[in-house]
Design a protein around this motif. Structure first.
Motif, PDB file in Angstrom:
ATOM      1  N   LEU A  77       1.076  -0.999   0.047  1.00  0.00           N
ATOM      2  CA  LEU A  77      -0.066  -0.030   0.173  1.00  0.00           C
ATOM      3  C   LEU A  77       0.929   1.309   0.190  1.00  0.00           C
ATOM      4  O   LEU A  77       0.506   2.212  -0.771  1.00  0.00           O
ATOM      5  N   ASN A  81       1.117   4.032  -2.882  1.00  0.00           N
ATOM      6  CA  ASN A  81       0.988   5.453  -2.614  1.00  0.00           C
ATOM      7  C   ASN A  81       2.118   6.461  -3.107  1.00  0.00           C
ATOM      8  O   ASN A  81       1.623   7.304  -3.729  1.00  0.00           O
ATOM      9  N   VAL A  99      -7.724   1.801  -3.813  1.00  0.00           N
ATOM     10  CA  VAL A  99      -8.746   1.867  -2.496  1.00  0.00           C
ATOM     11  C   VAL A  99      -8.821   0.613  -2.009  1.00  0.00           C
ATOM     12  O   VAL A  99      -8.905   0.242  -0.815  1.00  0.00           O
ATOM     13  N   GLN A 101      -6.757  -2.188  -1.753  1.00  0.00           N
ATOM     14  CA  GLN A 101      -5.833  -2.486  -1.106  1.00  0.00           C
ATOM     15  C   GLN A 101      -5.721  -1.599   0.336  1.00  0.00           C
ATOM     16  O   GLN A 101      -5.378  -2.085   1.448  1.00  0.00           O
ATOM     17  N   TYR A 102      -6.238  -0.312   0.328  1.00  0.00           N
ATOM     18  CA  TYR A 102      -6.345   0.359   1.524  1.00  0.00           C
ATOM     19  C   TYR A 102      -7.426   0.110   2.449  1.00  0.00           C
ATOM     20  O   TYR A 102      -7.175  -0.021   3.655  1.00  0.00           O
ATOM     21  N   GLU A 106      -7.358  -1.333   6.515  1.00  0.00           N
ATOM     22  CA  GLU A 106      -8.175  -0.441   7.386  1.00  0.00           C
ATOM     23  C   GLU A 106      -9.199  -1.510   8.081  1.00  0.00           C
ATOM     24  O   GLU A 106      -9.680  -1.344   9.319  1.00  0.00           O
ATOM     25  N   GLN A 137      -8.657   7.850  -3.116  1.00  0.00           N
ATOM     26  CA  GLN A 137      -8.295   7.420  -1.835  1.00  0.00           C
ATOM     27  C   GLN A 137      -8.405   8.416  -0.686  1.00  0.00           C
ATOM     28  O   GLN A 137      -8.855   8.140   0.344  1.00  0.00           O
ATOM     29  N   GLU A 141     -10.611   7.725   2.568  1.00  0.00           N
ATOM     30  CA  GLU A 141      -9.871   8.042   4.005  1.00  0.00           C
ATOM     31  C   GLU A 141     -10.445   8.978   4.875  1.00  0.00           C
ATOM     32  O   GLU A 141     -10.743   8.672   6.105  1.00  0.00           O
TER      33      GLU A 141
END
Length: 239
Positions: A77, A81, A99, A101-102, A106, A137, A141
């Motif tokens: 990630l 980024n 997103v 992956q993010y 999370e 993203q 977030e």
């Protein structure tokens, strides 16, 4: 007399032309400064991820199999980024991959009562649609950090992508406490980056990007979440 009037008019027109050229030059310089500041902010934001990436690599070497797998996901990630933050734009399919992956990272913090979904209309070709890098993203977030983290009970995050003629509409919805402008601006620079990037990009495009954040309400008028919407014309150019 006529000659004097003609000369006076010519001088006035020349002065107006000079003033207009000075105004346009000033506006161009302001745009260049804005773009430079955005790039400097990106560089500053990338210093910490570089450090984190090196720390993660060292940690992975000395970790067990299960922990190493989780750390590898985080390392990927961070690396993605770094790659994306140096680009002015990204194709929507790559943004969506990042997103996802993010979200995987999370999920460990949001718990089992977190639902995430992506709804893409059949007429949307995500491999051909360009958006400013990291926009999706940032919106995702923000929804998690300002809306869902710390929320008791069921948590929902939904990304909806659809078309309206030659415009792609991207919406990020959550069921958090709603948008609070003061709180959002105090806690991060994500929305600032979005608004500045849109302003600079729209300066040299006939068709403009549009962005808005609204609170979602139920039939009784109670806030039941937040929705951030980005409208992207097909022919936007990025510098």
């Amino acid at each position: 007399m006529k000659t004097t009037v003609a000369v006076s008019v010519a001088i006035m027109l020349l002065m107006l032309l000079v003033l207009w050229m000075m105004y346009m030059r000033k506006k161009q310089l302001q745009n260049q400064v804005s773009i430079m500041n955005l790039k400097l902010n990106n560089v500053r934001n990338r210093i910490s991820p570089h450090f984190m990436f090196n720390v993660l690599n060292n940690k992975i070497v000395n970790s067990g199999k299960e922990e190493a797998s989780e750390l590898m996901g985080l390392a990927r990630l961070v690396r993605t980024n770094l790659d994306m933050s140096s680009q002015p734009y990204m194709y929507l399919n790559r943004e969506l991959e990042f997103v996802e992956q993010y979200i995987k990272v999370e999920r460990y913090l949001l718990g089992d009562d977190f639902d995430f979904s992506i709804d893409i209309a059949p007429d949307v070709d995500t491999a051909k649609i360009r958006i400013p890098a990291m926009f999706l993203q940032i919106l995702t977030e923000n929804a998690i950090v300002h809306g869902l983290k710390g929320l008791e009970g069921h948590k929902q995050l939904h990304i909806c992508i659809r078309r309206d003629k030659d415009i792609t509409i991207i919406s990020v919805r959550d069921n958090g406490p709603g948008f609070n402008a003061r709180r959002a601006l105090k806690k991060g620079t994500g929305l600032g980056i979005i608004s500045q990037t849109i302003a600079v990009t729209n300066e040299h495009n006939k068709h403009k990007m549009r962005f808005e954040i609204t609170n979602r309400e139920d039939k009784e008028g109670n806030v039941v979440g937040c929705e951030a919407t980005l409208k992207m014309p097909d022919n936007i150019t990025f510098k």
